[in-house]
Design a protein around this motif. Structure first.
Motif, mmCIF file in Angstrom:
data_model
loop_
_atom_site.group_PDB
_atom_site.id
_atom_site.type_symbol
_atom_site.label_atom_id
_atom_site.label_comp_id
_atom_site.label_asym_id
_atom_site.label_seq_id
_atom_site.Cartn_x
_atom_site.Cartn_y
_atom_site.Cartn_z
ATOM 1 N N ASP A 112 0.844 -1.188 0.000
ATOM 2 C CA ASP A 112 0.000 0.000 0.000
ATOM 3 C C ASP A 112 0.881 1.240 0.000
ATOM 4 N N SER A 113 0.424 2.253 -0.706
ATOM 5 C CA SER A 113 1.089 3.551 -0.726
ATOM 6 C C SER A 113 -0.006 4.595 -0.529
ATOM 7 N N TYR A 114 -0.291 4.858 0.748
ATOM 8 C CA TYR A 114 -1.445 5.687 1.094
ATOM 9 C C TYR A 114 -2.689 5.175 0.377
ATOM 10 N N GLY A 146 -0.408 7.416 14.879
ATOM 11 C CA GLY A 146 -0.910 8.472 14.008
ATOM 12 C C GLY A 146 -1.895 7.919 12.994
ATOM 13 N N TRP A 147 -2.361 8.745 12.098
ATOM 14 C CA TRP A 147 -3.323 8.298 11.098
ATOM 15 C C TRP A 147 -3.204 9.187 9.869
ATOM 16 N N TRP A 148 -3.841 8.747 8.783
ATOM 17 C CA TRP A 148 -3.887 9.572 7.575
ATOM 18 C C TRP A 148 -5.252 9.403 6.917
ATOM 19 N N VAL A 158 -5.739 15.062 -1.771
ATOM 20 C CA VAL A 158 -4.776 15.605 -0.827
ATOM 21 C C VAL A 158 -4.657 14.649 0.350
ATOM 22 N N ILE A 159 -3.430 14.246 0.652
ATOM 23 C CA ILE A 159 -3.171 13.372 1.782
ATOM 24 C C ILE A 159 -2.963 14.230 3.026
ATOM 25 N N ASN A 160 -3.702 13.931 4.084
ATOM 26 C CA ASN A 160 -3.511 14.598 5.365
ATOM 27 C C ASN A 160 -2.939 13.574 6.332
ATOM 28 N N ASP A 161 -1.636 13.583 6.484
ATOM 29 C CA ASP A 161 -0.924 12.576 7.277
ATOM 30 C C ASP A 161 -0.580 13.171 8.637
ATOM 31 N N GLN A 162 -1.194 12.611 9.695
ATOM 32 C CA GLN A 162 -0.924 13.087 11.048
ATOM 33 C C GLN A 162 0.320 12.392 11.578
#
Length: 437
Positions: A112-114, A146-148, A158-162
C-alpha cells in the motif's frame, strides 16, 4: 503586645517568601501529531528504488523464498537476502510513501502507498520495478499512534498525514501535583505497528505466496488479496499476479486491526472481538460468528481447532486488559473461551504447534508449550526479557534449523528454536534511530 502583633502580621509574608522559593520543574517527553499535506502526484512520484538503508522505525515483516521484506513505517520496504539466517544481507530499499503492509505472490510484491495499491516485479532483486497500480482504493489508515486520510481538492487528492513528533518540555509544578500536559499533545505511550499472517491455498490460483505475521492487514488466499482497514475489507483479484484488479468491498464493524487466513476461513482481529468469516467462496467472504471481548488491541493466530488471541491495553485501543485468550473454534458458529492468561503487554504472536511465541513489547519474548490449553502458564519454556518484541514468524525447519523471525522497536532478530526452552540467537539487524532532543 505591639511586638507580638508585628510578628503575627509578618507570618503571611514569611509563607509567601517560602512559597516563592519552593520552585519545582519537571522535564517530560510528549508526542505531538503534526499534519503533513501532500498531493497524490507527490506520493506517486515518490516511489522508487534506492540503495540499502538502515532500520529506523521497522514495522511489518514478510518472507518468501529466502528473502525478507521489512516495512519501514510510512517510508517503504527493506529488501534482505536471508538465505543464510546467521548472516542476512540488506540489498536494497523500495521507497513507498505511506507504506504499512506487504504481501508477495510469485515474483510480485504488493504494497500500500497511502491511497494506492502498488505492484512491484521482484524477480530480479537488482532490478525491482513498479509494474501496476490500483489507484484511490484506500481512504484512510493508521500507523504508530498516528493516522492519515485523503479527500478531493482542486481535482486532486490531498493526503492529510498526522505524523508523530516527539518533543521534550520543561514545565513548572507545585512540587506535589503532576503538571497538566498541553491539550494538543499526548503523553508518550509507545505503540508499534507490526504484522504477522500466513498466506495459504495459493496453488489453486497458479502461484505461491510468502508468509507474514499475526498483526497483518494484508493476506493472500486463493486468487485474492485481502486488505482490511478499520471498517472494511477490500478484495483484489490477483489471478494475474502482475495485474491485480479491484474486486469489491466487504463492510465490517469498526476497530478492525488484523487478518489471519486459515484453511477456508478468515479470522479478523478487532478492538472489540475476533470475527470469523467463511471464505469457501473467496470472492465473497461471509460472516459466521464473533468472539467478543473488552475493548483492546487484538491480533489472532489459529492452529487446528484453537485460536490464540492477545489482548493489549494502549492509547489507541482505550482498554486496560493484557492477556492471552485461548478460544475453542471447533464450532465456528459458536467460539468458546477455554481460558485466559494474564500477560504484561502482548503484541504479535505465532504458533508452530506445540510451540507458542508471544511478544510482550518492551517486556520481551515468551516461548510456551501450548499442548495443554488449560496449563499454558505452567509451561513457559523461556522468557527473554532483554529484547523488544513486537512480532514473530515461526518458520519451522529451514536447512536443519527451526527459524524464528522477530521484529521489535530495537531491531530484527533471528533465533533457532530447535530447543524452544533455549532459543539460540543467530543474527540481529539493529535499528539506527535518531536520538530524541
Amino acid at each position: 503586645m505591639k511586638r507580638i502583633l508585628y510578628v503575627l502580621a509578618c507570618i503571611p509574608l514569611l509563607w509567601t517568601a517560602v512559597a516563592c522559593t519552593d520552585n519545582c520543574t519537571e522535564t517530560r517527553v510528549f508526542r505531538q501529531y503534526t499534519p503533513v499535506t501532500m498531493t497524490t502526484t507527490q506520493v506517486r512520484q515518490g516511489v522508487g528504488i534506492s540503495i540499502a538503508q538502515p532500520l529506523v522505525k521497522p514495522g511489518k515483516i514478510y518472507t518468501k523464498d529466502g528473502y525478507l521484506f521489512i516495512n519501514e513505517l510510512k517510508e517503504g520496504i527493506h529488501v534482505i537476502d536471508n538465505r543464510d539466517p546467521s548472516s542476512p544481507k540488506t540489498l536494497a530499499f523500495i521507497n513507498i510513501p505511506g507504506n504499512g503492509d506487504i504481501a508477495v505472490r510469485d515474483q510480485y510484491l504488493y504494497a500500500d502507498s497511502y491511497m494506492d495499491l502498488v505492484t512491484f516485479d521482484i524477480s530480479d532483486i537488482a532490478n525491482i520495478h513498479e509494474v501496476a497500480r490500483v489507484e484511490n482504493v484506500f481512504t484512510q489508515g493508521q500507523f504508530d499512534g498516528g493516522w492519515w486520510s485523503y479527500q478531493p481538492a482542486n481535482n486532486n487528492m490531498v493526503i492529510n498525514d498526522q505524523r508523530v513528533e516527539y518533543r521534550t518540555q520543561t514545565v513548572p509544578t507545585n512540587c506535589e501535583a503532576t503538571p497538566a500536559q498541553p491539550t494538543s499533545w499526548w503523553t508518550v505511550n509507545t505503540m508499534f505497528a507490526s504484522s504477522v499472517s500466513s498466506d495459504t491455498k495459493a496453488g489453486s490460483a497458479g502461484g505461491s505466496s510468502g508468509t507474514g505475521g499475526s498483526m497483518a492487514r494484508f493476506a493472500l488466499y486463493d486468487k485474492f488479496l485481502y486488505a482490511v482497514s478499520s471498517s472494511d475489507m477490500k478484495l483484489f483479484n490477483v489471478q494475474q499476479p502482475a495485474k491485480p484488479t479491484f474486486s469489491n468491498t466487504v463492510s465490517m464493524s469498526g476497530g478492525i486491526e488484523t487478518i489471519f487466513p486459515y484453511k477456508d476461513k478468515l479470522f479478523i482481529g478487532s478492538q472489540t472481538g475476533m470475527l470469523i468469516y467463511d471464505n469457501s467462496n473467496p470472492a465473497q467472504p461471509k460472516p459466521l460468528s464473533t468472539f467478543s471481548h473488552a475493548r483492546v488491541c487484538d491480533p489472532v493466530v489459529v492452529n487446528g481447532n484453537t485460536a490464540y488471541v492477545t489482548l493489549r491495553s494502549g492509547s489507541t485501543c482505550a482498554g486496560f486488559t493484557n492477556q492471552l485468550d485461548v478460544v475453542d473454534v471447533s464450532n465456528l458458529l459458536s467460539p468458546k473461551l477455554v481460558k485466559s492468561y494474564p500477560m504484561r503487554n502482548p503484541y504479535g504472536l505465532g504458533v508452530d504447534f506445540p510451540n507458542l511465541f508471544i511478544c510482550e513489547g518492551d517486556y520481551g519474548l515468551k516461548s510456551f508449550n501450548a499442548s495443554d490449553p488449560l496449563q499454558i502458564d505452567r509451561n513457559l519454556q523461556q522468557y527473554i526479557e532483554d529484547v523488544q518484541a513486537y512480532d514473530v514468524i515461526p518458520m519451522g525447519t529451514v536447512s536443519g534449523q527451526k527459524i524464528l523471525l522477530m521484529i521489535g522497536r530495537d531491531g530484527f532478530y533471528q533465533f533457532d528454536y530447535s530447543n524452544p526452552a533455549r532459543l539460540r540467537l543467530l543474527s540481529k539487524i539493529p535499528v539506527n534511530r535518531p536520538t530524541l532532543t
